[in-house]
Design an enzyme around this catalytic site. Structure first.
Site, PDB file in Angstrom:
ATOM      1  N   HIS A 174      -2.302   7.799   6.762  1.00  0.00           N
ATOM      2  CA  HIS A 174      -1.396   8.701   6.032  1.00  0.00           C
ATOM      3  C   HIS A 174      -2.145   9.924   5.498  1.00  0.00           C
ATOM      4  O   HIS A 174      -1.591  11.022   5.455  1.00  0.00           O
ATOM      5  CB  HIS A 174      -0.731   7.969   4.867  1.00  0.00           C
ATOM      6  N   GLY A 209       0.840  -1.194   0.000  1.00  0.00           N
ATOM      7  CA  GLY A 209       0.000   0.000   0.000  1.00  0.00           C
ATOM      8  C   GLY A 209       0.871   1.238   0.000  1.00  0.00           C
ATOM      9  O   GLY A 209       1.991   1.216   0.530  1.00  0.00           O
ATOM     10  N   CYS A 255       5.691  -0.119   7.461  1.00  0.00           N
ATOM     11  CA  CYS A 255       5.388   1.006   6.575  1.00  0.00           C
ATOM     12  C   CYS A 255       6.654   1.402   5.825  1.00  0.00           C
ATOM     13  O   CYS A 255       7.734   1.462   6.417  1.00  0.00           O
ATOM     14  CB  CYS A 255       4.890   2.182   7.414  1.00  0.00           C
ATOM     15  N   LEU A 256       6.512   1.687   4.544  1.00  0.00           N
ATOM     16  CA  LEU A 256       7.680   2.062   3.737  1.00  0.00           C
ATOM     17  C   LEU A 256       8.309   3.362   4.221  1.00  0.00           C
ATOM     18  O   LEU A 256       9.494   3.606   3.976  1.00  0.00           O
ATOM     19  CB  LEU A 256       7.288   2.189   2.259  1.00  0.00           C
ATOM     20  N   HIS A 306      -4.596   1.704   7.537  1.00  0.00           N
ATOM     21  CA  HIS A 306      -3.192   2.138   7.602  1.00  0.00           C
ATOM     22  C   HIS A 306      -2.949   3.284   6.607  1.00  0.00           C
ATOM     23  O   HIS A 306      -2.366   4.312   6.962  1.00  0.00           O
ATOM     24  CB  HIS A 306      -2.274   0.951   7.297  1.00  0.00           C
ATOM     25  N   GLU A 307      -3.418   3.087   5.361  1.00  0.00           N
ATOM     26  CA  GLU A 307      -3.210   4.138   4.345  1.00  0.00           C
ATOM     27  C   GLU A 307      -4.023   5.379   4.674  1.00  0.00           C
ATOM     28  O   GLU A 307      -3.580   6.513   4.429  1.00  0.00           O
ATOM     29  CB  GLU A 307      -3.561   3.613   2.948  1.00  0.00           C
ATOM     30  N   GLN A 367       3.198   9.898   1.077  1.00  0.00           N
ATOM     31  CA  GLN A 367       4.475   9.171   1.139  1.00  0.00           C
ATOM     32  C   GLN A 367       5.366   9.444  -0.068  1.00  0.00           C
ATOM     33  O   GLN A 367       6.538   9.065  -0.069  1.00  0.00           O
ATOM     34  CB  GLN A 367       4.220   7.661   1.242  1.00  0.00           C
TER      35      GLN A 367
HETATM   36 NI    NI Z   1       2.442   3.335   5.618  1.00  0.00          NI
END
Ligand code: NI
Length: 183
Positions: free
Chosen positions: A144, A45, A98-99, A140-141, A50
Site C-alpha cells: 500500500h 492491518g 484487503c479492506l 501486504h501493508e 487506505q
Molecule cells: Ni490491504
C-alpha cells in the site's frame, strides 16, 4: 474516530507514500483512529493510503490470528517511514484479503522474511527481521505504501478471473459493513 476506508480504484491507492517528518501534526490521534478504523472493519492491518493519506504509516494487530499463528501473539505494532531493506528468496503462498478490496481473496506468494527499517509510534528507529505471518502482513501493508495492492501479485489468469469483481469495486458497486470512501 472511525475513518472511511478508501476502496480500490481511488488514485491514492496507486501513489507511493512519503516519509513523514517528526513534526507531523496529530500523529498519535491518527494512529488511534487508524487502529479504531481497522478494528471496526475486522481487519488486522491498515496503511495510511487506505484512509486517504499519502504518508508512510502502517498499523498492524495480529492478535486475532494468534490461535492459528503463534508468532502473532501480542503482535500489535505501528510502522512509520518503513522501508524493506532485504527480503528472503524463500517464499510462502497464503490467501490474503484487503479492506480496500472487499470480497476478494487470493493466494499470494510472499517472501518468508523481510528486514525492515522503520520508526515506532514514538518515532524511535528500528531495524528488525520479521518472519512468518507478521512478515506477510508487513509486505501486504508495504505494498500500500508503494502504490500496489495484493491482487497486483496474482497470476495473469487469476487477474482475469477477478477482473469483474475489481471493476465492481472500482465502480462503487460493492456492499460493506464498514464506512468506505467511493470515488
Ligand atoms: Ni490491504
Amino acid at each position: 474516530m472511525i475513518l472511511p476506508v478508501y476502496l480500490y480504484g481511488h488514485p491514492i491507492l496507486r501513489k507511493v507514500a512519503n516519509d513523514i517528518s517528526p513534526d507531523y501534526p496529530h500523529l498519535s490521534a491518527l494512529i488511534d483512529n487508524m487502529f479504531e478504523t481497522m478494528y471496526n472493519a475486522d481487519g488486522v492491518g491498515l496503511a495510511a493510503p487506505q484512509v486517504g493519506l499519502g504518508d508512510r504509516i502502517v498499523v498492524i494487530d495480529l492478535t486475532p490470528l494468534a490461535e492459528d499463528h503463534p508468532e502473532c501473539e501480542n503482535f500489535k505494532r505501528v510502522f512509520i517511514n518503513a522501508h524493506i531493506l532485504e527480503e528472503s528468496d524463500d517464499t510462502v503462498v497464503l490467501e490474503e484479503g484487503c479492506l480496500s478490496l472487499p470480497g476478494i481473496n487470493e493466494k499470494i506468494t510472499r517472501s518468508n522474511w523481510v528486514r525492515l527499517q522503520y520508526l515506532d509510534e514514538n518515532l524511535q528507529p528500528h531495524e528488525d527481521v520479521f518472519e512468518g505471518f507478521p512478515a506477510r502482513c508487513i509486505q501486504h501493508e508495504y505494498d500500500h505504501l508503494e502504490g500496489r495492492v495484493f491482487t497486483d501479485h496474482a497470476s495473469g489468469m487469476r487477474k482475469q478471473m477477478i477482473s469483474s469483481k475489481l471493476n465492481r469495486i472500482r465502480d462503487g458497486r460493492v456492499n460493506c459493513n464498514y464506512k468506505v470512501k467511493r470515488h
